[in-house]
Design a protein around this motif. Structure first.
Motif, mmCIF file in Angstrom:
data_model
loop_
_atom_site.group_PDB
_atom_site.id
_atom_site.type_symbol
_atom_site.label_atom_id
_atom_site.label_comp_id
_atom_site.label_asym_id
_atom_site.label_seq_id
_atom_site.Cartn_x
_atom_site.Cartn_y
_atom_site.Cartn_z
ATOM 1 N N GLN A 389 -0.892 2.240 -2.026
ATOM 2 C CA GLN A 389 -0.814 3.141 -3.175
ATOM 3 C C GLN A 389 -2.151 3.184 -3.919
ATOM 4 N N GLU A 390 -2.412 4.352 -4.548
ATOM 5 C CA GLU A 390 -3.611 4.574 -5.349
ATOM 6 C C GLU A 390 -4.889 4.482 -4.521
ATOM 7 N N GLY A 391 -4.759 4.676 -3.177
ATOM 8 C CA GLY A 391 -5.939 4.721 -2.319
ATOM 9 C C GLY A 391 -6.548 3.375 -1.988
ATOM 10 N N ASP A 392 -5.898 2.284 -2.397
ATOM 11 C CA ASP A 392 -6.418 0.956 -2.051
ATOM 12 C C ASP A 392 -6.345 0.745 -0.541
ATOM 13 N N LYS A 393 -7.325 0.023 -0.020
ATOM 14 C CA LYS A 393 -7.372 -0.215 1.426
ATOM 15 C C LYS A 393 -7.492 -1.706 1.731
ATOM 16 N N VAL A 394 -6.913 -2.081 2.857
ATOM 17 C CA VAL A 394 -7.051 -3.441 3.392
ATOM 18 C C VAL A 394 -7.628 -3.316 4.794
ATOM 19 N N TYR A 395 -8.678 -4.083 5.096
ATOM 20 C CA TYR A 395 -9.292 -4.077 6.420
ATOM 21 C C TYR A 395 -8.888 -5.358 7.153
ATOM 22 N N VAL A 396 -8.250 -5.188 8.332
ATOM 23 C CA VAL A 396 -7.729 -6.323 9.096
ATOM 24 C C VAL A 396 -8.564 -6.491 10.363
ATOM 25 N N PRO A 397 -9.270 -7.621 10.541
ATOM 26 C CA PRO A 397 -10.029 -7.842 11.773
ATOM 27 C C PRO A 397 -9.126 -7.785 13.001
ATOM 28 N N ILE A 398 -9.699 -7.354 14.118
ATOM 29 C CA ILE A 398 -8.918 -7.216 15.353
ATOM 30 C C ILE A 398 -8.222 -8.520 15.722
ATOM 31 N N ASP A 399 -8.905 -9.663 15.505
ATOM 32 C CA ASP A 399 -8.299 -10.937 15.902
ATOM 33 C C ASP A 399 -7.217 -11.403 14.928
ATOM 34 N N LYS A 400 -6.974 -10.615 13.860
ATOM 35 C CA LYS A 400 -5.885 -10.926 12.923
ATOM 36 C C LYS A 400 -4.789 -9.862 12.978
ATOM 37 N N MET A 401 -4.844 -8.980 13.976
ATOM 38 C CA MET A 401 -3.908 -7.860 14.010
ATOM 39 C C MET A 401 -2.469 -8.295 14.295
ATOM 40 N N ASP A 402 -2.268 -9.566 14.678
ATOM 41 C CA ASP A 402 -0.899 -10.028 14.917
ATOM 42 C C ASP A 402 -0.088 -10.074 13.622
ATOM 43 N N ARG A 403 -0.741 -9.937 12.452
ATOM 44 C CA ARG A 403 -0.026 -9.921 11.172
ATOM 45 C C ARG A 403 0.397 -8.516 10.761
ATOM 46 N N VAL A 404 0.071 -7.540 11.623
ATOM 47 C CA VAL A 404 0.411 -6.141 11.333
ATOM 48 C C VAL A 404 1.429 -5.654 12.357
ATOM 49 N N HIS A 405 2.491 -5.022 11.880
ATOM 50 C CA HIS A 405 3.542 -4.517 12.761
ATOM 51 C C HIS A 405 3.929 -3.103 12.345
ATOM 52 N N LYS A 406 4.412 -2.362 13.308
ATOM 53 C CA LYS A 406 4.860 -1.008 13.015
ATOM 54 C C LYS A 406 6.136 -1.070 12.172
ATOM 55 N N TYR A 407 6.254 -0.200 11.181
ATOM 56 C CA TYR A 407 7.439 -0.153 10.340
ATOM 57 C C TYR A 407 8.628 0.371 11.148
ATOM 58 N N GLU A 408 9.741 -0.355 11.103
ATOM 59 C CA GLU A 408 10.936 0.042 11.862
ATOM 60 C C GLU A 408 12.158 0.003 10.961
ATOM 61 N N GLY A 409 12.073 0.647 9.811
ATOM 62 C CA GLY A 409 13.184 0.650 8.859
ATOM 63 C C GLY A 409 14.193 1.731 9.152
ATOM 64 N N GLY A 410 14.987 2.079 8.146
ATOM 65 C CA GLY A 410 16.051 3.067 8.312
ATOM 66 C C GLY A 410 15.522 4.484 8.244
ATOM 67 N N ASP A 411 16.418 5.417 7.914
ATOM 68 C CA ASP A 411 16.049 6.832 7.842
ATOM 69 C C ASP A 411 15.130 7.080 6.643
ATOM 70 N N GLY A 412 14.250 8.059 6.817
ATOM 71 C CA GLY A 412 13.353 8.443 5.736
ATOM 72 C C GLY A 412 12.130 7.555 5.651
ATOM 73 N N PRO A 413 11.073 8.056 5.009
ATOM 74 C CA PRO A 413 9.832 7.281 4.886
ATOM 75 C C PRO A 413 10.015 6.109 3.927
ATOM 76 N N PRO A 414 9.306 5.010 4.152
ATOM 77 C CA PRO A 414 9.435 3.853 3.246
ATOM 78 C C PRO A 414 8.579 4.029 1.993
ATOM 79 N N LYS A 415 8.796 3.177 1.019
ATOM 80 C CA LYS A 415 7.977 3.179 -0.181
ATOM 81 C C LYS A 415 6.700 2.393 0.095
#
Length: 634
Positions: A389-415
């Motif tokens: 939100q508000e355009g803030d960004k987080v940069y995740v190094p490739i060797d730390k990408m195991d902490r990032v996962h695709k969102y798999e929630g219910g119907d509709g976009p998440p908050k």
């Protein structure tokens, strides 16, 4: 030598080939090379046996053939396999050239990329397999077949800034390198006149094997090939006996397949003993040899734990070496120790598309923007860019990408999460409390279940041993352990509640079917509950194929069945005439009644709704339960 059937070739070669010499085994085609390579690898070890060819045989990746090519030319002792055709095929002009890159040296980046293609590397989006490379920004990943791990080359402009090996699964660095050397990954070139045979050093011993099906039509190629080795010591081995042959002659016949006809195989064992033959039966595990001893008269054979491609009978030496997989129609596991590479990294860039919703375990739900290269401590570094939100960004190094996962929630976009707030921490806290409440409910349920009296199943019978011996594949260590633990639970007087977790294709169904047959052997019925109609039909067909030979009565409840068939199935189930009933949530209906249910198997329970899970709990109260899933459940 003559009269050596292909089934015996590996064993007899292992007896007379010296491990201190360089031996080249020339075979007519891959059909023979595959099993002989498998047998010699098991007998002598993978470090002594190598394969060189344009197309790798089963269990050997392209990188290993490159390594073998240069080991042979360097005269390293061992046995090297090659087919007639590959020995005559040309080798590329760069096949013997070494390519070297050193850290701190300036190169032309685009020229290196072109050279990698010229040296046989295939360009991919992500490097996993040997012989591939990938380019992202100023980074080149490549995997030379001669190495055990891929290499990451970081360039600053055209200067090689760093080089390091890395794990393709986790993307983590392993070892820093000062330089990297590699050869052409595809040394063969059909248009070249310089063949592999012409490069073989003169002190290499060449063994030609000629089976009976290689006729006069192939003699020109064979003669041309033999003439290529006029300076080498040559040994000839034939499966048949040529006219006017003066060498050593064997009388060897291949083992027949018995297609699970155990009585016919018992008769063969008796016949061999009457003739005075020494008989061995090979199996791939100790547990399988124990089954052989339980099924057959142990005075007529000796079991051996070894993975032999095919059995044979040597009438010259009154010797029979047979295989269990040709008795039970089992698939055999290969001796070849294949280098294992992940099908894809644990989390890869390829999993995400730009604008996908992703979840970072520490920062929450954001929007994936793609891969960027930023400088960290002066070093170009690949990172995943995630916007909040508000355009803030987080940069995740490739060797730390195991902490990032695709969102798999219910119907509709998440908050989207707002950074620099406690929003994400509060959400995790609420989720944790909900899990704790559900856990308390489960504890109450299982306390009641723990006090209930279950049915203690009998120890394994001979028929159970026969069912397990007829499994087409060799069990993994985990399958055997899971089977033992499940059987121990079933033989206790407390209701079993087991979770069997394993990836798709790793053998959960076979473990479950063994438990099901154990229940059936004690006159109990088995219910198999699955979340989808397709899965119900798949399980039904698998059970029919696996257990029909053992008179197991199986049926299925699904929309693929007519109302008349469903009614007949319900009646038969209530009368105890159905041993295994497979179905979707239809199994939980009030009109489904079992005469003597002893085991409930639930596949992918987490995919059922709340109401269905409550009904499953009623089933579980005093019945043994086995849950299966490919998704780890906390």
């Amino acid at each position: 030598m003559a009269g050596v059937d292909p089934s015996a070739l590996g064993i007899y070669l292992s007896q007379f080939l010296s491990q201190e010499k360089v031996n080249l085994l020339a075979l007519p085609d891959k059909r023979i090379a595959d099993p002989v390579f498998n047998d010699l690898t098991g007998l002598l070890g993978s470090e002594f046996v190598s394969y060189i060819g344009t197309e790798a045989i089963a269990g050997i990746d392209a990188g290993q053939t490159v390594r073998a090519f240069h080991k042979l030319l360097a005269r390293q002792p061992g046995i090297y396999f090659a087919t007639y055709g590959d020995l005559l095929i040309g080798t590329s002009a760069t096949s013997l050239h070494n390519y070297r890159l050193s850290v701190g040296i300036t190169y032309t980046f685009n020229t290196i990329v072109e050279d990698l293609v010229r040296f046989g590397f295939a360009r991919e989006r992500f490097v996993v397999e040997p012989g591939t490379f990938a380019v992202r920004g100023g980074v080149i990943d490549l995997f030379p077949g001669e190495m055990d791990h891929p290499v990451r080359l970081d360039f600053f402009g055209d200067t090689l800034d760093s080089a390091r090996t890395f794990d393709p699964g986790t993307q983590r660095s392993i070892t820093d390198l000062s330089e990297i050397n590699f050869y052409n990954q595809k040394p063969f070139d059909e248009e070249s006149k310089s063949s592999l045979a012409s490069l073989v050093p003169p002190d290499v011993q060449v063994i030609f094997y000629r089976p009976s099906y290689v006729g006069s039509a192939d003699s020109v190629d064979i003669n041309t090939l033999v003439n290529s080795f006029i300076n080498n010591s040559i040994v000839s081995i034939n499966s048949g006996v040529p006219d006017a042959f003066n060498g050593r002659v064997f009388s060897i016949e291949p083992q027949a397949s018995f297609h699970r006809n155990l009585d016919a195989f018992r008769h063969r064992l008796s016949y061999l003993k009457e003739l005075g033959y020494k008989t061995y039966i090979t199996a791939e595990s100790t547990i399988q040899t124990e089954r052989l001893l339980a099924l057959f008269d142990e005075s007529k054979f000796t079991p051996i734990v070894f993975n032999l491609s095919a059995g044979f009978i040597d009438h010259t030496h009154h010797l029979a070496i047979l295989t269990d997989h040709q008795v039970f129609d089992r698939h055999r596991r290969r001796n070849v120790i294949q280098r294992l590479f992940p099908a894809s990294p644990l989390t890869t860039v390829d999993e995400f598309n730009e604008k996908d919703f992703v979840v970072h375990l520490d920062y929450g739900v954001g929007v994936y923007l793609g891969v960027e290269i930023i400088r960290v401590a002066g070093v170009p570094t690949e990172v995943l860019a995630i916007e909040y939100q508000e355009g803030d960004k987080v940069y995740v190094p490739i060797d730390k990408m195991d902490r990032v996962h695709k969102y798999e929630g219910g119907d509709g976009p998440p908050k989207i999460t707002r950074l620099r707030t406690t929003e994400w921490d509060q959400l995790k806290f609420k989720t944790r409390k909900a899990v704790e409440n559900y856990a308390q409910e489960l504890m109450k349920f299982y306390a009641q279940r723990f006090q209930a009296n279950g049915f203690a199943f009998s120890p394994d019978t001979d028929l159970q041993q026969k069912v397990e011996a007829a499994f087409l594949y060799d069990e993994t260590t985990d399958q055997l352990q899971a089977t033992r633990e499940i059987k121990a639970d079933m033989e206790s007087n407390r209701p079993m509640d087991r979770l069997l977790c394993g990836d798709v294709g790793f053998g959960k169904t076979e473990v479950a079917l063994r438990a099901a047959f154990k229940a059936i052997s004690d006159s109990k019925q088995v219910a198999i509950l699955v979340p989808t109609t397709i899965l119900a039909q798949q399980h039904y067909e698998t059970i029919r194929e696996r257990l029909d030979d053992f008179a197991v009565r199986t049926s299925v409840l699904s929309r693929f069945r007519s109302p008349k068939e469903i009614k007949a199935t319900l009646v038969a189930t209530e009368k105890g005439e159905i041993d295994i009933l497979v179905g979707t949530h239809r199994l939980l209906s009030k009109d489904v009644a079992f005469k003597n249910l002893g085991l409930l198997i639930v596949d992918e329970e987490h995919r059922f709704g709340v109401k269905h899970k409550e009904k499953i709990k009623e089933f579980k109260l005093d019945v043994d339960c086995l849950s299966m899933t490919a998704t780890p459940i906390p």
